[in-house]
Design a protein around this motif. Structure first.
Motif, short mmCIF file in Angstrom:
data_model
loop_
_atom_site.label_atom_id
_atom_site.label_comp_id
_atom_site.label_asym_id
_atom_site.label_seq_id
_atom_site.Cartn_x
_atom_site.Cartn_y
_atom_site.Cartn_z
N GLN A 67 -0.23 -5.37 -12.26
CA GLN A 67 -0.70 -4.09 -11.70
C GLN A 67 0.41 -3.05 -11.71
OE1 GLN A 67 -3.94 -3.29 -10.07
NE2 GLN A 67 -3.04 -1.28 -10.46
N ILE A 68 0.10 -1.91 -12.30
CA ILE A 68 1.02 -0.76 -12.27
C ILE A 68 0.42 0.29 -11.34
CG2 ILE A 68 1.90 1.20 -13.62
CD1 ILE A 68 3.31 -1.31 -14.48
N ILE A 69 1.26 0.87 -10.52
CA ILE A 69 0.85 2.05 -9.72
C ILE A 69 1.73 3.20 -10.20
CG2 ILE A 69 0.53 2.99 -7.40
CD1 ILE A 69 1.06 -0.03 -6.43
N LEU A 70 1.09 4.23 -10.72
CA LEU A 70 1.87 5.40 -11.15
C LEU A 70 2.14 6.26 -9.93
CD1 LEU A 70 -0.15 6.37 -14.36
CD2 LEU A 70 1.91 4.93 -14.21
N GLY A 71 3.40 6.67 -9.75
CA GLY A 71 3.74 7.44 -8.55
C GLY A 71 4.51 8.71 -8.85
N HIS A 72 4.71 9.49 -7.79
CA HIS A 72 5.51 10.72 -7.82
C HIS A 72 5.01 11.69 -8.89
CE1 HIS A 72 8.90 13.15 -6.62
NE2 HIS A 72 9.47 12.15 -5.95
N LEU A 73 3.67 11.77 -9.05
CA LEU A 73 3.10 12.73 -10.01
C LEU A 73 3.32 14.15 -9.51
CD1 LEU A 73 1.47 10.12 -10.95
CD2 LEU A 73 -0.36 11.71 -11.54
N SER A 74 3.72 15.02 -10.41
CA SER A 74 3.88 16.43 -10.06
C SER A 74 2.48 17.05 -9.96
CB SER A 74 4.69 17.13 -11.14
OG SER A 74 4.57 18.53 -11.01
N GLU A 75 2.28 17.85 -8.91
CA GLU A 75 0.98 18.53 -8.78
C GLU A 75 0.92 19.76 -9.68
OE1 GLU A 75 -1.05 17.56 -4.60
OE2 GLU A 75 0.84 18.64 -4.31
N GLU A 76 2.08 20.19 -10.17
CA GLU A 76 2.15 21.38 -11.01
C GLU A 76 2.16 21.03 -12.51
OE1 GLU A 76 2.91 24.44 -9.49
OE2 GLU A 76 3.04 23.59 -7.47
N ASN A 77 2.80 19.91 -12.82
CA ASN A 77 3.07 19.61 -14.23
C ASN A 77 2.43 18.33 -14.71
OD1 ASN A 77 4.86 21.91 -14.48
ND2 ASN A 77 6.26 20.74 -13.18
N VAL B 55 0.86 -1.19 0.00
CA VAL B 55 0.00 0.00 0.00
C VAL B 55 0.89 1.24 0.00
CG1 VAL B 55 -0.33 -0.12 2.53
CG2 VAL B 55 -1.92 1.21 1.16
N ASN B 56 0.56 2.18 -0.86
CA ASN B 56 1.30 3.43 -0.87
C ASN B 56 0.57 4.43 0.02
OD1 ASN B 56 1.45 6.36 -2.31
ND2 ASN B 56 3.41 5.32 -2.38
N LEU B 57 1.30 5.00 0.98
CA LEU B 57 0.67 5.93 1.93
C LEU B 57 0.59 7.35 1.39
CD1 LEU B 57 2.14 4.84 5.40
CD2 LEU B 57 0.32 3.80 4.06
N GLY B 58 1.35 7.60 0.35
CA GLY B 58 1.35 8.93 -0.25
C GLY B 58 2.53 9.02 -1.20
N SER B 59 2.34 9.70 -2.34
CA SER B 59 3.45 9.81 -3.29
C SER B 59 3.35 11.11 -4.05
CB SER B 59 3.42 8.62 -4.26
OG SER B 59 4.53 8.68 -5.12
N GLY B 60 4.48 11.77 -4.20
CA GLY B 60 4.54 13.05 -4.90
C GLY B 60 5.73 13.84 -4.40
N SER B 61 5.88 15.05 -4.93
CA SER B 61 7.08 15.82 -4.55
C SER B 61 7.03 16.31 -3.11
CB SER B 61 7.25 17.00 -5.50
OG SER B 61 6.06 17.74 -5.52
N LYS B 62 5.87 16.18 -2.44
CA LYS B 62 5.78 16.61 -1.04
C LYS B 62 6.00 15.44 -0.07
CE LYS B 62 2.81 20.61 -1.79
NZ LYS B 62 2.09 20.33 -3.06
N GLY B 63 6.20 14.24 -0.58
CA GLY B 63 6.47 13.12 0.34
C GLY B 63 6.10 11.79 -0.25
N ASN B 64 6.93 10.79 0.08
CA ASN B 64 6.72 9.44 -0.46
C ASN B 64 6.88 8.42 0.64
OD1 ASN B 64 6.73 9.79 -3.62
ND2 ASN B 64 8.22 11.21 -2.76
#
Ligand SMILES: [Zn+2]
Ligand SMILES: [Zn+2]
Length: 264
Positions: A209-219, A4-13
């Motif tokens: 199963q693919i989980i896409l991660g670390h998406l930019s919230e700006e781009n 389980v991913n608890l959170g992913s992105g430029s603000k925390g992974n």
């Protein structure tokens, strides 16, 4: 194995991988309170975590490593050449809980192997967790994905892979200085939706199963990442929901729980 991913992105992974009666955590870049609350909602006690594995020293990956390790006596694992860089950044980690590795190693029955990712860090690692053929791989923070990395990901039933940005949005983003755009787009930056799609294409067959991660919230947006990737897959005769499943990790919300079951 459950993931389980608890959170992913430029603000925390932060990603949790559970075996039978214990867990490991890959990165702890979210605020400690958020991690504690999310673990609690999963009915996981922090004391069940047998190790925090570090991908690299950027703060969106290590923010709460020191605090978690100290508070719950959780061992921390990082490559031996990464510890000198980490030392000051996660100084809270008690000395007896610092573990350095060079090659693959075990935590209980989990075999953990690593592969190097091209990123503007001292060293950035992807991980493969393997319990008797149940395989999960994670690769975020990479400027490009060479064949050697694709080979490491292949055969993992679940893969969390970066889909950081849309090249056009990033290139035209008026809020991003040119130097930052160049860094993100470089070989030591982050993987775009298109690059991610080209990796996923090569995983079809072995990965469910693919989980896409670390998406930019700006781009980037989840819709854009999904649509761009599905359209590239579709041009190659691959249908999402049939040949492979694609979900998107969120910065603020936990992902679904993915279970890999042993093949008989
Ligand atoms: Zn990074
Ligand atoms: Zn990052």
């Amino acid at each position: 194995m459950k993931i389980v991913n608890l959170g992913s992105g430029s603000k925390g992974n932060c990603t949790l991988v559970a075996g039978n009666n214990f867990c490991i955590m890959i990165d702890a870049g979210l605020p400690i309170k958020e991690i504690e609350e999310k673990l609690d909602s999963l009915n996981v006690s922090p004391t069940q975590i047998r190790g925090i594995l570090i991908t690299h020293e950027h703060s969106d990956h290590i923010k709460s490593v020191g605090k978690l390790s100290k508070k719950y006596h959780i061992p921390v694992y990082a490559h031996i050449s990464e510890w000198p860089v980490l030392e000051t950044k996660i100084a809270d980690v008690p000395f007896n809980l610092r573990n350095g590795f060079e090659n693959s190693f075990y935590i209980e029955n989990m075999q953990i192997s690593t592969f190097k990712l091209s990123h503007d860090a001292n060293l950035c690692l992807g991980y493969t967790i393997n319990i008797d053929g149940e395989k999960f791989s994670i690769a975020t923070d990479l400027g490009y994905c060479p064949n050697s990395v694709v080979e490491k990901l292949k055969g993992s039933q679940v893969v969390l892979i970066e889909a950081n940005h849309d090249e056009n949005i990033l290139s035209n983003n008026p809020h991003y200085p040119l130097i930052l755009k160049k860094r993100i787009l470089s070989n030591k930056g982050h993987l775009s939706n298109t690059q991610s799609a080209n990796v996923i294409l090569q995983l079809v067959g072995g990965t469910n199963q693919i989980i896409l991660g670390h998406l930019s919230e700006e781009n980037n947006t989840p819709e854009l990442a999904y649509n761009t990737i599905c359209s590239i897959l579709s041009k190659n005769g691959i249908e999402e929901g049939k040949h492979i499943f694609i979900d998107i990790a969120n910065q603020h919300k936990m992902s679904n729980i993915y279970e890999i079951k042993k093949k008989n």
